[in-house]
Write a protein that holds these residues in place. Sequence first.
Motif, PDB file in Angstrom:
ATOM      1  N   SER A 242       0.841  -1.208   0.000  1.00 41.38           N
ATOM      2  CA  SER A 242       0.000   0.000   0.000  1.00 41.38           C
ATOM      3  C   SER A 242       0.871   1.250   0.000  1.00 41.38           C
ATOM      4  O   SER A 242       0.564   2.236  -0.662  1.00 41.38           O
ATOM      5  CB  SER A 242      -0.945  -0.015   1.191  1.00 41.38           C
ATOM      6  N   ARG A 243       1.985   1.197   0.710  1.00 45.54           N
ATOM      7  CA  ARG A 243       2.884   2.369   0.727  1.00 45.54           C
ATOM      8  C   ARG A 243       3.484   2.589  -0.659  1.00 45.54           C
ATOM      9  O   ARG A 243       3.557   3.708  -1.155  1.00 45.54           O
ATOM     10  CB  ARG A 243       4.002   2.166   1.749  1.00 45.54           C
ATOM     11  N   LEU A 244       3.882   1.484  -1.297  1.00 46.10           N
ATOM     12  CA  LEU A 244       4.486   1.605  -2.626  1.00 46.10           C
ATOM     13  C   LEU A 244       3.479   2.151  -3.636  1.00 46.10           C
ATOM     14  O   LEU A 244       3.813   2.962  -4.497  1.00 46.10           O
ATOM     15  CB  LEU A 244       5.016   0.249  -3.097  1.00 46.10           C
ATOM     16  N   ARG A 245       2.222   1.672  -3.470  1.00 47.12           N
ATOM     17  CA  ARG A 245       1.193   2.144  -4.402  1.00 47.12           C
ATOM     18  C   ARG A 245       0.961   3.630  -4.232  1.00 47.12           C
ATOM     19  O   ARG A 245       0.622   4.333  -5.166  1.00 47.12           O
ATOM     20  CB  ARG A 245      -0.111   1.386  -4.151  1.00 47.12           C
ATOM     21  N   GLY A 246       1.164   4.095  -2.993  1.00 45.40           N
ATOM     22  CA  GLY A 246       0.918   5.502  -2.708  1.00 45.40           C
ATOM     23  C   GLY A 246       2.009   6.433  -3.205  1.00 45.40           C
ATOM     24  O   GLY A 246       1.844   7.645  -3.226  1.00 45.40           O
ATOM     25  N   LEU A 247       3.129   5.876  -3.626  1.00 45.88           N
ATOM     26  CA  LEU A 247       4.230   6.729  -4.087  1.00 45.88           C
ATOM     27  C   LEU A 247       3.867   7.393  -5.415  1.00 45.88           C
ATOM     28  O   LEU A 247       3.033   6.886  -6.149  1.00 45.88           O
ATOM     29  CB  LEU A 247       5.496   5.887  -4.261  1.00 45.88           C
ATOM     30  N   PRO A 248       4.542   8.513  -5.710  1.00 49.47           N
ATOM     31  CA  PRO A 248       4.207   9.234  -6.964  1.00 49.47           C
ATOM     32  C   PRO A 248       4.493   8.386  -8.208  1.00 49.47           C
ATOM     33  O   PRO A 248       5.384   7.524  -8.205  1.00 49.47           O
ATOM     34  CB  PRO A 248       5.121  10.466  -6.924  1.00 49.47           C
TER      35      PRO A 248
ATOM     36  N   PRO B 288      12.888   8.233  -8.647  1.00 47.64           N
ATOM     37  CA  PRO B 288      12.228   8.112  -9.948  1.00 47.64           C
ATOM     38  C   PRO B 288      12.973   7.121 -10.829  1.00 47.64           C
ATOM     39  O   PRO B 288      14.207   7.056 -10.810  1.00 47.64           O
ATOM     40  CB  PRO B 288      12.308   9.523 -10.556  1.00 47.64           C
ATOM     41  N   VAL B 289      12.196   6.366 -11.616  1.00 40.75           N
ATOM     42  CA  VAL B 289      12.780   5.347 -12.489  1.00 40.75           C
ATOM     43  C   VAL B 289      13.792   5.961 -13.447  1.00 40.75           C
ATOM     44  O   VAL B 289      14.866   5.404 -13.684  1.00 40.75           O
ATOM     45  CB  VAL B 289      11.659   4.614 -13.266  1.00 40.75           C
ATOM     46  N   GLU B 290      13.446   7.129 -13.982  1.00 39.82           N
ATOM     47  CA  GLU B 290      14.356   7.804 -14.933  1.00 39.82           C
ATOM     48  C   GLU B 290      15.718   8.017 -14.308  1.00 39.82           C
ATOM     49  O   GLU B 290      16.760   7.735 -14.901  1.00 39.82           O
ATOM     50  CB  GLU B 290      13.776   9.179 -15.326  1.00 39.82           C
ATOM     51  N   SER B 291      15.680   8.552 -13.076  1.00 40.72           N
ATOM     52  CA  SER B 291      16.945   8.889 -12.422  1.00 40.72           C
ATOM     53  C   SER B 291      17.745   7.625 -12.123  1.00 40.72           C
ATOM     54  O   SER B 291      18.976   7.584 -12.270  1.00 40.72           O
ATOM     55  CB  SER B 291      16.651   9.702 -11.157  1.00 40.72           C
ATOM     56  N   LEU B 292      17.025   6.542 -11.734  1.00 44.64           N
ATOM     57  CA  LEU B 292      17.717   5.296 -11.439  1.00 44.64           C
ATOM     58  C   LEU B 292      18.342   4.726 -12.715  1.00 44.64           C
ATOM     59  O   LEU B 292      19.465   4.229 -12.716  1.00 44.64           O
ATOM     60  CB  LEU B 292      16.743   4.286 -10.815  1.00 44.64           C
ATOM     61  N   ARG B 293      17.587   4.825 -13.800  1.00 48.92           N
ATOM     62  CA  ARG B 293      18.116   4.349 -15.086  1.00 48.92           C
ATOM     63  C   ARG B 293      19.404   5.066 -15.435  1.00 48.92           C
ATOM     64  O   ARG B 293      20.397   4.455 -15.819  1.00 48.92           O
ATOM     65  CB  ARG B 293      17.113   4.630 -16.202  1.00 48.92           C
ATOM     66  N   GLU B 294      19.373   6.378 -15.262  1.00 51.51           N
ATOM     67  CA  GLU B 294      20.575   7.175 -15.579  1.00 51.51           C
ATOM     68  C   GLU B 294      21.727   6.764 -14.699  1.00 51.51           C
ATOM     69  O   GLU B 294      22.864   6.624 -15.148  1.00 51.51           O
ATOM     70  CB  GLU B 294      20.263   8.644 -15.351  1.00 51.51           C
ATOM     71  N   GLU B 295      21.404   6.583 -13.412  1.00 49.31           N
ATOM     72  CA  GLU B 295      22.469   6.257 -12.458  1.00 49.31           C
ATOM     73  C   GLU B 295      23.138   4.930 -12.811  1.00 49.31           C
ATOM     74  O   GLU B 295      24.357   4.809 -12.778  1.00 49.31           O
ATOM     75  CB  GLU B 295      21.864   6.187 -11.056  1.00 49.31           C
ATOM     76  N   ILE B 296      22.299   3.952 -13.166  1.00 53.62           N
ATOM     77  CA  ILE B 296      22.864   2.636 -13.479  1.00 53.62           C
ATOM     78  C   ILE B 296      23.514   2.666 -14.861  1.00 53.62           C
ATOM     79  O   ILE B 296      24.545   2.032 -15.081  1.00 53.62           O
ATOM     80  CB  ILE B 296      21.769   1.555 -13.439  1.00 53.62           C
ATOM     81  N   GLY B 297      22.882   3.410 -15.779  1.00 49.93           N
ATOM     82  CA  GLY B 297      23.459   3.468 -17.115  1.00 49.93           C
ATOM     83  C   GLY B 297      22.624   2.742 -18.150  1.00 49.93           C
ATOM     84  O   GLY B 297      23.140   2.318 -19.185  1.00 49.93           O
TER      85      GLY B 297
END
Lengths: 309, 250
Positions: free
Chosen positions: B105-111, B236-245
């Motif tokens: 439920s907490r995860l669902r509540g995230l933006p 944010p997924v975008e930022s994580l993607r960038e971080e990992i590459g």
Amino acid sequence: AALCPCRAVLALRGGVLRALCGSVRGLAAGTQTHFGFQTVTEEERREKINQVFESVAKKYDVMNDSMTLGIHRVWKDILVHKMNPSPGTLLLDVAGGTGDIAFRFINYVRSARERQLQRKLRSHQNLSWQEISESYQEEQCKPLGDSQVVVCDINKEMLKVGKQKAQYLGYSEGLSWVLGNAEELPFDDDKFDVYTIAFGIRNVTRIDLALQEAYRVLKPGGRFLCLEFSHVSNPVISRLYDLYSFQVIPVLGEVIAGDWKSYQYLVESIRRFPPQEELKAMIEDAGFFKVDYRNLNLGIVAIHSGFKL
Amino acid sequence: GSAGLSRSEPRARQGHGQEEEEEEGCYRLYPGHIPTSPLQKALLAAGSAVMALYDPYRHDMVAVLGETTGCLALPNLRDKMKHHPEGYRILQERPRIRLSTLDMSRLRGLPDGSLGREYVRFLEDNKVSPDTRMPPKFVDDEELAYVIQRYREVHDMMHTLLGMPTNMLGEVVVKWFEAVQTGLPMCVLGAAFGPIHLSARKLQVLATELVPWAIRSGRNASCILNVYYEQRWEQPVESLREEIGIFPPP
């Protein structure tokens, strides 16, 4: 097999620990017996074996074909041929689960019955049309000639698979399915002409009780037949057999049925089972006469036979 | 009866009997561990490969293939984790991604766009659950067993980060990515043979767009097992993607 350098040390420690655990367990609950190579109480063993067959039931036949490369069919054919049942025989097939012996029995008596009727027809050359049609009717009504087989198994899943198979293959007459324990059969004394147990007696916890029950439910003159994995005395074949059993069979179990453990149990239980002469002695102890055995495939499998007189 | 038992016991203790018994008692390195000889591993690898191809729904066979062929790649992965601060922490703390440990439920509540939200969306859209991952059985090292378990549980994260669904096509793309990242033979085989079950049209999309992208991303990205996903749900997924590459999906 893999060799571990620390095996010797650990083995010793393990053995001592196990011995301690074993004696504590023995004091705590029930008589000690074996489940494959483990030591368990009788109650635990029954439960574990129940679980094994519940989980293998659906893939039982496929696995049998894969492990034995189809040879188990030949073994079962030989058993029924040795039985040589005549029409009118009442057979009890214990641990008969998926029905292999029962179906073979039905096929055998059906063709025996056909031959019987043909011989009768041929011996009466001058039959009237009425007599001929009567004999055809007889054949229609009693294709099995009153032969019957009762399949008894302790495991519901195995019986379920057996019933489905019977329906699929078209067996209905002369066949009944009973849930029961070989150590305590739900049948009256002196009822059956033949008692068979194919690849089942190995899984019985108290073999002596099962043999006593077999004696009880057979009619005087009745025959006891047991088809089971046994011991190979030839050392070369024995090593190859061991290699195949322990290296290949559990892998087949994992790949085909997704179940390594049940098939590990299977090969271990074969090693634990009494060899030919010992089983013969146990059968004689139960009161059977003219007890004999015949090795198939150099002792990988043996058929034991005895009579109640 | 009991007479039979005592006489058959010494027989069982010879040769294989002894080995099997000792293996059972002393060599279970983790719950569910089944010790296997090299021959058994080889047979299992071959058998599971054939069965996985024959019946793609046998996910357990894919898992077994991974375990029996990972003897070179898994230590490699473990070392990569050990030499990275976040990876090292993961090895110490041994987090598990399971429905019981996740606060759905907490995860669902995230933006929207955050890792947690997208992950839950992925699970719900594809009707999958993190609890269906098979525990390892044939890995003969307790730490490596955790590494492969972690790899399996992180697989869903891969789907989320790569934006791939769980159909055959999506799975093959993720396998390509994982093959480059981990070097696990099971991933390589899955990537090479997975497309067998795909239609010609999908194969074309796969070959021209998806696979090159997956390979490029896989090469560029840092080790995916070195990310402590459970501590980054808000990212944010975008930022994580960038971080990992990982490059943005086509």
